[in-house]
Design a protein around this motif. Sequence first.
Motif: not given
Length: 358
Positions: A174-179
Amino acid sequence: MEWRQDPSRLQDCMLPFQAAAGQFGPEVRAPGLRVWRVEKMKSVPLPPSEVGVFFNGDSYLVLENRGELGTDLHMWIGEKSSRDEQVACAMLATQLDNFLGGDPVQHRQVQGYESPEFMTLFPRGVSYKDGGVESGFRRPQGSGTAVQRCYQIKGKRNIRAKEVELSWKSFNKGDCFILDLGEVIVSWTGSQANVFEKQKVREIASLIRDAERHGKARIVDSNEGEEPAEMLEVLGPKPELAESTPEEDSKADASNSASLYKVSDATGSMSLSKVDGKSPFSKELLLRDDCFILDNGANGKIFVWKGVGANAKEKQAALQMADKFIEKMNYPKMKTQVEILPQGKETVMFKQFFKSWN
Protein backbone atom coordinates in the motif's frame (compact mmCIF):
# COMPACT_ATOMS: atom_id res chain seq x y z
CA MET A 1 3.15 29.57 22.51
CA GLU A 2 6.32 31.24 23.79
CA TRP A 3 9.09 30.35 26.19
CA ARG A 4 12.34 31.99 27.21
CA GLN A 5 15.65 30.82 28.59
CA ASP A 6 18.73 32.60 29.87
CA PRO A 7 21.67 32.13 27.44
CA SER A 8 24.16 32.97 30.21
CA ARG A 9 23.54 29.46 31.61
CA LEU A 10 25.11 28.05 28.46
CA GLN A 11 28.22 30.17 28.92
CA ASP A 12 28.55 28.97 32.54
CA CYS A 13 28.31 25.36 31.41
CA MET A 14 30.95 25.94 28.75
CA LEU A 15 33.57 27.23 31.20
CA PRO A 16 34.91 23.80 32.28
CA PHE A 17 35.42 22.93 28.63
CA GLN A 18 37.64 25.85 27.74
CA ALA A 19 40.66 24.01 29.14
CA ALA A 20 39.86 21.09 26.88
CA ALA A 21 40.12 23.23 23.74
CA GLY A 22 42.47 21.84 21.14
CA GLN A 23 41.75 18.17 21.84
CA PHE A 24 40.39 17.80 18.30
CA GLY A 25 43.21 17.77 15.76
CA PRO A 26 43.23 18.62 12.05
CA GLU A 27 42.76 14.93 11.19
CA VAL A 28 39.03 15.23 11.93
CA ARG A 29 38.69 17.23 8.73
CA ALA A 30 39.81 14.22 6.67
CA PRO A 31 37.21 11.72 5.35
CA GLY A 32 36.53 8.74 7.57
CA LEU A 33 34.71 7.57 10.68
CA ARG A 34 36.01 8.63 14.11
CA VAL A 35 34.65 7.86 17.55
CA TRP A 36 35.30 9.33 20.99
CA ARG A 37 34.13 8.21 24.42
CA VAL A 38 33.23 10.93 26.91
CA GLU A 39 35.48 10.67 29.97
CA LYS A 40 35.47 13.37 32.68
CA MET A 41 34.55 16.21 30.30
CA LYS A 42 37.09 15.04 27.73
CA SER A 43 36.75 13.22 24.44
CA VAL A 44 38.95 10.12 24.33
CA PRO A 45 39.49 8.63 20.83
CA LEU A 46 38.73 4.92 20.55
CA PRO A 47 40.61 2.26 18.58
CA PRO A 48 38.73 0.73 15.63
CA SER A 49 39.20 -2.85 16.80
CA GLU A 50 35.89 -3.31 18.66
CA VAL A 51 33.32 -2.61 15.99
CA GLY A 52 29.73 -1.82 16.97
CA VAL A 53 29.90 -2.52 20.73
CA PHE A 54 28.25 0.10 22.96
CA PHE A 55 28.37 0.19 26.75
CA ASN A 56 25.12 1.45 28.24
CA GLY A 57 26.84 3.51 30.92
CA ASP A 58 28.72 5.66 28.42
CA SER A 59 28.14 8.47 25.95
CA TYR A 60 29.99 8.79 22.66
CA LEU A 61 30.70 11.13 19.77
CA VAL A 62 30.62 9.54 16.32
CA LEU A 63 31.89 11.66 13.43
CA GLU A 64 31.33 10.50 9.86
CA ASN A 65 33.21 12.74 7.43
CA ARG A 66 32.26 11.90 3.84
CA GLY A 67 34.36 14.61 2.24
CA GLU A 68 32.42 16.56 -0.39
CA LEU A 69 29.28 14.57 0.51
CA GLY A 70 29.12 16.24 3.92
CA THR A 71 29.75 15.49 7.59
CA ASP A 72 27.45 14.00 10.24
CA LEU A 73 28.11 14.27 13.98
CA HIS A 74 26.21 11.81 16.19
CA MET A 75 25.88 12.00 19.97
CA TRP A 76 25.15 8.46 21.22
CA ILE A 77 23.64 8.32 24.71
CA GLY A 78 23.64 5.07 26.70
CA GLU A 79 20.47 4.34 28.70
CA LYS A 80 22.46 4.27 31.95
CA SER A 81 24.85 7.14 31.22
CA SER A 82 24.84 9.84 33.87
CA ARG A 83 23.33 13.27 33.38
CA ASP A 84 26.82 14.80 33.69
CA GLU A 85 28.08 12.57 30.89
CA GLN A 86 25.17 13.52 28.67
CA VAL A 87 25.76 17.23 29.25
CA ALA A 88 29.47 16.76 28.62
CA CYS A 89 28.72 14.90 25.38
CA ALA A 90 26.54 17.79 24.16
CA MET A 91 29.17 20.36 25.07
CA LEU A 92 31.95 18.40 23.36
CA ALA A 93 29.76 18.06 20.29
CA THR A 94 29.39 21.85 20.26
CA GLN A 95 33.15 22.22 20.54
CA LEU A 96 33.77 19.79 17.69
CA ASP A 97 31.08 21.47 15.60
CA ASN A 98 32.77 24.85 16.14
CA PHE A 99 36.16 23.35 15.26
CA LEU A 100 34.68 22.17 11.94
CA GLY A 101 33.22 25.58 11.20
CA GLY A 102 29.63 24.66 12.08
CA ASP A 103 29.35 22.44 8.98
CA PRO A 104 28.28 19.06 10.46
CA VAL A 105 24.67 17.98 10.63
CA GLN A 106 24.21 16.93 14.27
CA HIS A 107 22.08 14.02 15.48
CA ARG A 108 21.28 12.77 18.97
CA GLN A 109 21.00 8.98 19.17
CA VAL A 110 19.56 7.32 22.27
CA GLN A 111 20.21 3.64 22.98
CA GLY A 112 17.45 1.52 21.54
CA TYR A 113 16.03 4.36 19.41
CA GLU A 114 18.87 4.94 16.94
CA SER A 115 18.00 6.16 13.45
CA PRO A 116 18.43 3.82 10.44
CA GLU A 117 21.07 6.24 9.14
CA PHE A 118 23.17 5.68 12.25
CA MET A 119 22.73 1.90 12.18
CA THR A 120 24.06 1.68 8.62
CA LEU A 121 27.43 2.88 9.92
CA PHE A 122 27.82 -0.60 11.40
CA PRO A 123 27.26 -3.22 8.65
CA ARG A 124 27.80 -6.06 11.13
CA GLY A 125 25.19 -4.62 13.48
CA VAL A 126 25.57 -3.19 16.99
CA SER A 127 25.47 -4.78 20.41
CA TYR A 128 24.95 -3.35 23.88
CA LYS A 129 26.90 -4.26 27.01
CA ASP A 130 26.43 -3.32 30.64
CA GLY A 131 28.86 -1.01 32.34
CA GLY A 132 31.13 1.77 31.19
CA VAL A 133 34.03 -0.06 29.62
CA GLU A 134 35.90 1.36 26.65
CA SER A 135 34.29 0.40 23.35
CA GLY A 136 35.17 0.65 19.68
CA PHE A 137 33.60 1.23 16.31
CA ARG A 138 34.21 0.24 12.71
CA ARG A 139 37.16 1.29 10.61
CA PRO A 140 36.60 4.22 8.27
CA GLN A 141 35.34 3.12 4.92
CA GLY A 142 36.77 4.40 1.71
CA SER A 143 35.10 7.20 -0.20
CA GLY A 144 33.86 4.69 -2.74
CA THR A 145 31.55 2.95 -0.26
CA ALA A 146 28.07 2.75 -1.77
CA VAL A 147 25.18 4.53 -0.10
CA GLN A 148 22.38 2.15 0.91
CA ARG A 149 19.24 3.68 2.42
CA CYS A 150 15.53 2.99 2.27
CA TYR A 151 12.66 5.49 2.62
CA GLN A 152 8.94 4.81 3.03
CA ILE A 153 6.46 7.22 1.41
CA LYS A 154 3.13 7.09 3.22
CA GLY A 155 -0.01 9.18 3.71
CA LYS A 156 -2.85 10.85 1.85
CA ARG A 157 -2.94 14.53 2.86
CA ASN A 158 0.36 14.93 4.71
CA ILE A 159 2.56 12.60 2.67
CA ARG A 160 6.09 12.25 4.03
CA ALA A 161 9.18 10.16 3.54
CA LYS A 162 10.61 8.33 6.55
CA GLU A 163 13.85 6.36 6.63
CA VAL A 164 13.23 2.70 7.47
CA GLU A 165 15.21 -0.52 7.79
CA LEU A 166 16.90 -1.65 4.58
CA SER A 167 14.90 -4.87 4.28
CA TRP A 168 11.85 -6.35 2.55
CA LYS A 169 10.29 -6.38 6.05
CA SER A 170 9.80 -2.62 5.70
CA PHE A 171 7.80 -2.94 2.46
CA ASN A 172 4.08 -3.38 1.91
CA LYS A 173 1.70 -3.23 -1.06
CA GLY A 174 0.00 0.00 0.00
CA ASP A 175 2.94 2.42 0.09
CA CYS A 176 5.78 3.68 -2.08
CA PHE A 177 9.46 3.28 -1.25
CA ILE A 178 12.79 4.70 -2.34
CA LEU A 179 15.93 2.60 -2.35
CA ASP A 180 18.89 4.99 -2.43
CA LEU A 181 21.97 3.16 -3.69
CA GLY A 182 24.12 6.17 -4.46
CA GLU A 183 24.53 6.12 -8.23
CA VAL A 184 21.11 4.46 -8.63
CA ILE A 185 17.89 5.56 -6.92
CA VAL A 186 15.03 3.05 -7.19
CA SER A 187 11.53 4.56 -6.96
CA TRP A 188 9.23 1.63 -6.08
CA THR A 189 5.42 1.79 -6.14
CA GLY A 190 3.23 -0.72 -4.31
CA SER A 191 0.22 -2.12 -6.15
CA GLN A 192 -2.19 -0.53 -3.62
CA ALA A 193 -0.42 2.84 -3.23
CA ASN A 194 -2.61 5.95 -3.60
CA VAL A 195 -2.11 8.60 -6.26
CA PHE A 196 -0.67 11.10 -3.76
CA GLU A 197 2.04 8.67 -2.65
CA LYS A 198 2.88 7.93 -6.29
CA GLN A 199 3.40 11.63 -6.96
CA LYS A 200 5.42 12.16 -3.76
CA VAL A 201 7.80 9.25 -4.38
CA ARG A 202 8.88 10.85 -7.66
CA GLU A 203 9.40 14.20 -5.96
CA ILE A 204 11.54 12.75 -3.17
CA ALA A 205 13.58 10.61 -5.58
CA SER A 206 14.28 13.70 -7.70
CA LEU A 207 15.16 15.70 -4.59
CA ILE A 208 17.71 13.07 -3.50
CA ARG A 209 19.18 13.01 -7.01
CA ASP A 210 19.46 16.79 -7.32
CA ALA A 211 20.30 17.77 -3.72
CA GLU A 212 22.51 14.88 -2.57
CA ARG A 213 23.91 13.49 -5.85
CA HIS A 214 24.21 16.81 -7.70
CA GLY A 215 22.11 15.45 -10.54
CA LYS A 216 24.50 12.56 -11.26
CA ALA A 217 22.39 9.64 -9.98
CA ARG A 218 20.06 7.61 -12.19
CA ILE A 219 16.43 7.17 -11.10
CA VAL A 220 14.84 3.80 -11.87
CA ASP A 221 11.01 3.73 -11.67
CA SER A 222 9.67 0.35 -10.58
CA ASN A 223 6.23 -1.09 -9.85
CA GLU A 224 5.51 -3.99 -7.52
CA GLY A 225 6.32 -7.21 -9.37
CA GLU A 226 8.78 -5.47 -11.73
CA GLU A 227 11.72 -5.03 -9.35
CA PRO A 228 15.03 -4.17 -11.10
CA ALA A 229 18.18 -6.22 -10.64
CA GLU A 230 19.82 -3.49 -8.51
CA MET A 231 17.00 -3.74 -6.00
CA LEU A 232 16.97 -7.52 -5.77
CA GLU A 233 20.76 -7.60 -5.41
CA VAL A 234 20.53 -5.53 -2.22
CA LEU A 235 17.27 -6.85 -0.72
CA GLY A 236 17.25 -10.41 -2.04
CA PRO A 237 14.22 -12.23 -3.53
CA LYS A 238 10.93 -10.46 -2.90
CA PRO A 239 8.65 -12.27 -0.41
CA GLU A 240 4.87 -11.95 -0.19
CA LEU A 241 4.20 -8.40 1.00
CA ALA A 242 1.64 -7.22 3.57
CA GLU A 243 -1.56 -5.44 2.56
CA SER A 244 -2.31 -1.82 3.54
CA THR A 245 -5.50 -0.11 4.72
CA PRO A 246 -6.91 3.45 4.41
CA GLU A 247 -6.81 3.67 8.20
CA GLU A 248 -3.03 3.39 8.07
CA ASP A 249 -2.85 6.36 5.67
CA SER A 250 -5.01 8.45 8.01
CA LYS A 251 -2.75 7.55 10.93
CA ALA A 252 0.30 8.48 8.87
CA ASP A 253 -1.26 11.85 7.98
CA ALA A 254 -1.58 12.67 11.66
CA SER A 255 2.04 11.74 12.44
CA ASN A 256 3.38 13.53 9.34
CA SER A 257 2.05 16.95 10.38
CA ALA A 258 4.61 19.64 11.27
CA SER A 259 4.84 23.12 12.79
CA LEU A 260 7.54 25.76 12.45
CA TYR A 261 8.87 27.96 15.28
CA LYS A 262 11.27 30.89 15.18
CA VAL A 263 13.96 31.19 17.86
CA SER A 264 15.61 34.51 18.65
CA ASP A 265 17.47 36.27 21.45
CA ALA A 266 16.78 39.81 20.22
CA THR A 267 15.34 40.67 23.64
CA GLY A 268 18.38 39.33 25.52
CA SER A 269 16.95 35.92 26.33
CA MET A 270 15.99 33.03 24.07
CA SER A 271 12.38 33.23 22.90
CA LEU A 272 10.28 30.90 20.75
CA SER A 273 7.26 31.89 18.65
CA LYS A 274 5.16 29.84 16.25
CA VAL A 275 5.25 30.76 12.57
CA ASP A 276 1.87 31.08 10.86
CA GLY A 277 1.02 28.60 8.12
CA LYS A 278 0.89 24.89 7.46
CA SER A 279 3.31 22.39 5.99
CA PRO A 280 4.56 22.50 3.30
CA PHE A 281 6.02 25.85 4.30
CA SER A 282 7.60 28.51 2.13
CA LYS A 283 11.39 28.27 2.20
CA GLU A 284 11.53 32.06 2.52
CA LEU A 285 10.24 31.76 6.10
CA LEU A 286 13.70 30.55 7.16
CA LEU A 287 15.57 33.79 7.91
CA ARG A 288 19.36 33.66 7.77
CA ASP A 289 19.76 35.69 10.99
CA ASP A 290 17.73 33.33 13.17
CA CYS A 291 17.32 29.72 14.22
CA PHE A 292 14.13 27.71 13.71
CA ILE A 293 12.61 24.55 15.12
CA LEU A 294 10.63 22.29 12.80
CA ASP A 295 8.35 20.20 14.97
CA ASN A 296 7.58 16.73 13.61
CA GLY A 297 7.31 15.36 17.13
CA ALA A 298 4.22 13.31 16.26
CA ASN A 299 6.56 11.29 14.09
CA GLY A 300 9.30 11.28 16.73
CA LYS A 301 11.60 13.94 15.24
CA ILE A 302 12.64 17.54 15.98
CA PHE A 303 14.79 19.60 13.57
CA VAL A 304 16.78 22.70 14.59
CA TRP A 305 17.80 24.91 11.64
CA LYS A 306 20.68 27.35 12.18
CA GLY A 307 20.82 30.38 9.86
CA VAL A 308 24.31 31.47 8.78
CA GLY A 309 23.71 34.91 10.29
CA ALA A 310 22.43 33.66 13.66
CA ASN A 311 24.60 34.71 16.57
CA ALA A 312 26.93 32.36 18.41
CA LYS A 313 24.68 32.06 21.47
CA GLU A 314 21.75 30.87 19.37
CA LYS A 315 23.90 28.36 17.49
CA GLN A 316 25.54 26.98 20.64
CA ALA A 317 22.17 26.60 22.32
CA ALA A 318 20.67 24.53 19.47
CA LEU A 319 20.48 21.27 21.44
CA GLN A 320 19.22 23.10 24.52
CA MET A 321 16.48 24.60 22.36
CA ALA A 322 15.44 21.14 21.18
CA ASP A 323 15.45 19.68 24.70
CA LYS A 324 13.44 22.60 26.08
CA PHE A 325 10.97 22.27 23.23
CA ILE A 326 10.58 18.50 23.73
CA GLU A 327 9.89 19.10 27.42
CA LYS A 328 7.39 21.89 26.64
CA MET A 329 5.49 19.69 24.16
CA ASN A 330 5.54 16.66 26.51
CA TYR A 331 7.24 14.51 23.88
CA PRO A 332 9.13 11.43 25.16
CA LYS A 333 12.73 12.60 25.40
CA MET A 334 14.24 9.14 25.00
CA LYS A 335 12.26 8.41 21.85
CA THR A 336 12.33 11.82 20.15
CA GLN A 337 15.21 12.17 17.71
CA VAL A 338 16.95 15.52 17.29
CA GLU A 339 18.67 16.72 14.12
CA ILE A 340 20.59 20.04 14.04
CA LEU A 341 21.08 21.51 10.57
CA PRO A 342 23.31 24.45 9.60
CA GLN A 343 21.99 26.51 6.69
CA GLY A 344 23.12 24.97 3.43
CA LYS A 345 23.41 21.46 4.93
CA GLU A 346 19.71 20.61 5.05
CA THR A 347 18.75 16.97 4.62
CA VAL A 348 16.03 15.61 2.35
CA MET A 349 14.01 14.66 5.43
CA PHE A 350 13.94 18.36 6.40
CA LYS A 351 13.43 19.78 2.90
CA GLN A 352 10.32 17.71 2.27
CA PHE A 353 8.37 19.98 4.65
CA PHE A 354 8.95 23.00 2.36
CA LYS A 355 7.65 23.99 -1.06
CA SER A 356 9.86 23.85 -4.16
CA TRP A 357 13.20 23.40 -2.41
CA ASN A 358 15.79 23.15 -5.20
